[in-house]
Design an enzyme around this catalytic site. Structure first.
Site, PDB file in Angstrom:
ATOM      1  N   GLU A   1      -5.178  -5.121  10.660  1.00 35.90           N
ATOM      2  CA  GLU A   1      -4.115  -4.143  10.876  1.00 35.90           C
ATOM      3  C   GLU A   1      -4.348  -3.423  12.201  1.00 35.90           C
ATOM      4  OE1 GLU A   1      -2.195  -2.953   6.929  1.00 35.90           O
ATOM      5  OE2 GLU A   1      -3.938  -1.675   7.173  1.00 35.90           O
TER       6      GLU A   1
ATOM      7  N   HIS B   1      -9.116   1.143   5.121  1.00 33.36           N
ATOM      8  CA  HIS B   1      -7.816   1.304   5.786  1.00 33.36           C
ATOM      9  C   HIS B   1      -7.989   2.226   6.998  1.00 33.36           C
ATOM     10  CE1 HIS B   1      -3.723   2.493   6.628  1.00 33.36           C
ATOM     11  NE2 HIS B   1      -3.364   1.375   6.028  1.00 33.36           N
TER      12      HIS B   1
ATOM     13  N   ASN C   1       0.868  -1.180   0.000  1.00 32.13           N
ATOM     14  CA  ASN C   1       0.000   0.000   0.000  1.00 32.13           C
ATOM     15  C   ASN C   1       0.905   1.231   0.000  1.00 32.13           C
ATOM     16  OD1 ASN C   1      -1.825   2.036   0.521  1.00 32.13           O
ATOM     17  ND2 ASN C   1      -2.246   1.396   2.625  1.00 32.13           N
TER      18      ASN C   1
ATOM     19  N   GLU D   1      -6.361   4.608   8.079  1.00 30.16           N
ATOM     20  CA  GLU D   1      -6.165   6.041   7.808  1.00 30.16           C
ATOM     21  C   GLU D   1      -7.424   6.637   7.169  1.00 30.16           C
ATOM     22  OE1 GLU D   1      -2.502   5.496   5.686  1.00 30.16           O
ATOM     23  OE2 GLU D   1      -1.579   4.837   7.558  1.00 30.16           O
TER      24      GLU D   1
ATOM     25  N   GLY E   1       2.816   1.986  10.853  1.00 32.08           N
ATOM     26  CA  GLY E   1       3.768   3.083  10.691  1.00 32.08           C
ATOM     27  C   GLY E   1       4.485   3.459  11.973  1.00 32.08           C
TER      28      GLY E   1
ATOM     29  N   SER F   1       3.781  -2.495  10.244  1.00 37.00           N
ATOM     30  CA  SER F   1       5.241  -2.558  10.416  1.00 37.00           C
ATOM     31  C   SER F   1       5.857  -3.913  10.037  1.00 37.00           C
ATOM     32  CB  SER F   1       5.632  -2.166  11.851  1.00 37.00           C
ATOM     33  OG  SER F   1       5.203  -0.840  12.119  1.00 37.00           O
TER      34      SER F   1
ATOM     35  N   LYS G   1       0.101   4.329  -0.189  1.00 33.26           N
ATOM     36  CA  LYS G   1      -0.495   5.520   0.434  1.00 33.26           C
ATOM     37  C   LYS G   1      -0.250   6.734  -0.476  1.00 33.26           C
ATOM     38  CE  LYS G   1       0.105   3.179   4.782  1.00 33.26           C
ATOM     39  NZ  LYS G   1       0.238   3.233   6.228  1.00 33.26           N
TER      40      LYS G   1
HETATM   41  P1  PGA Z   1       3.178   0.039   7.712  1.00 32.15           P
HETATM   42  O1  PGA Z   1       1.710   0.265   7.113  1.00 32.15           O
HETATM   43  O2  PGA Z   1       3.699  -1.241   7.087  1.00 32.15           O
HETATM   44  O3  PGA Z   1       3.954   1.238   7.314  1.00 32.15           O
HETATM   45  O4  PGA Z   1       3.032  -0.091   9.193  1.00 32.15           O
HETATM   46  C1  PGA Z   1       0.828  -0.801   6.947  1.00 32.15           C
HETATM   47  C2  PGA Z   1      -0.463  -0.293   6.358  1.00 32.15           C
HETATM   48  O5  PGA Z   1      -0.870   0.828   6.670  1.00 32.15           O
HETATM   49  O6  PGA Z   1      -1.119  -0.995   5.562  1.00 32.15           O
END
Ligand code: PGA
Length: 249
Positions: free
Chosen positions: A166, A94, A9, A96, A172, A212, A11
């Protein structure tokens, strides 16, 4: 059908030029692996990326879409628009999107319906916040998210659904759920689906872990029985790291 999947992803990263460079490098570095490989570039790179991956085993997904067929929704993108650029998979829900754009389970249920009505595959994301885990409510939260957005679906729709667990506290942040925490939650998710539908159906659903994931921890997380792959953010922006995660299978 239950598959092993590694999805990146991107983003709001990689402009048109960066995306093209990334895809050409990825196609060169990708060796044979058991996992299906998905990349989710921003909207502005979808057409170029889906043209570039033609004939390869990489699949291009969108990061979001609107539930309506078309109309006065300034700034939004429809399922038909995605399909017109060769995109048949979409990430929905997601954390976010939920946190910054107020996407609720009820809204996501509509988006899932639209994706399925267009024969698209939905990668449905969900996961608890840190407070939920601290208070021991993570299973209740996760069960509610799945139930509210997906349990209205008929059993036949589930072949077009991929789940991505997630935990928000691991996205992140550099903090990862331990492989055992991921396995425990994935087993709970599969059982929740089995209770609502059937054990046979639940056994066929791919459940990805996200938060992560890196080359250093991917192998152990993916080795868990109920973990069918990963949704990768930060580490998916680097071709070497992304391919190392894919090769962890
Ligand atoms: P990340 O993000 O691997 O940077 O933690 C995962 C995601 O948001 O799908």
């Amino acid at each position: 059908m239950r598959k092993q999947i590694v999805a990146g992803n991107w983003k709001m990263n990689n402009d048109y030029v960066d995306s093209e460079l990334f895809v050409s490098k990825l196609l060169k570095e990708l060796k044979h692996s058991k996992a299906e490989v998905i990349i989710a570039p921003p909207f502005t790179s979808l057409l170029a990326s889906s043209n570039s991956v033609k004939g390869s085993r990489v699949i291009v997904a969108a990061q979001n879409m609107h539930f309506a067929e078309n109309g006065a929704y300034t700034g939004e993108i429809s399922a038909a628009m995605l399909q017109s650029v060769g995109v048949k998979t979409v990430i929905l829900g997601h954390s976010e999107r939920r946190a910054y754009f107020n996407e609720t389970d009820a809204l996501l249920a509509k988006k899932v319906d639209t994706a399925l009505a267009h024969n698209m595959r939905a990668i449905f994301c969900f996961g608890e916040e840190l407070e939920d885990r601290k208070s021991g409510n993570e299973e209740t939260i996760v069960e509610g998210q799945i139930k509210n957005a997906l349990f209205h679906l008929p059993a036949s729709a589930w072949e077009h659904i991929v789940l991505a667990y997630e935990p928000v506290w691991a996205i992140g942040t550099g903090e990862t759920a331990s492989p055992q925490q991921a396995q425990d939650m994935h087993a709970f998710i599969r059982q929740t689906i089995a209770n609502q539908y059937s054990a046979d159906l639940a056994a066929e659903v791919s459940i990805l872990y996200g938060g992560s994931v890196k080359p250093a921890n991917a192998k152990e997380i993916f080795s868990k029985t109920d973990v069918d792959g990963g949704l990768i953010g930060g580490a998916a922006l680097d071709v070497e790291q992304f391919t190392a995660i894919i090769n962890a299978f």
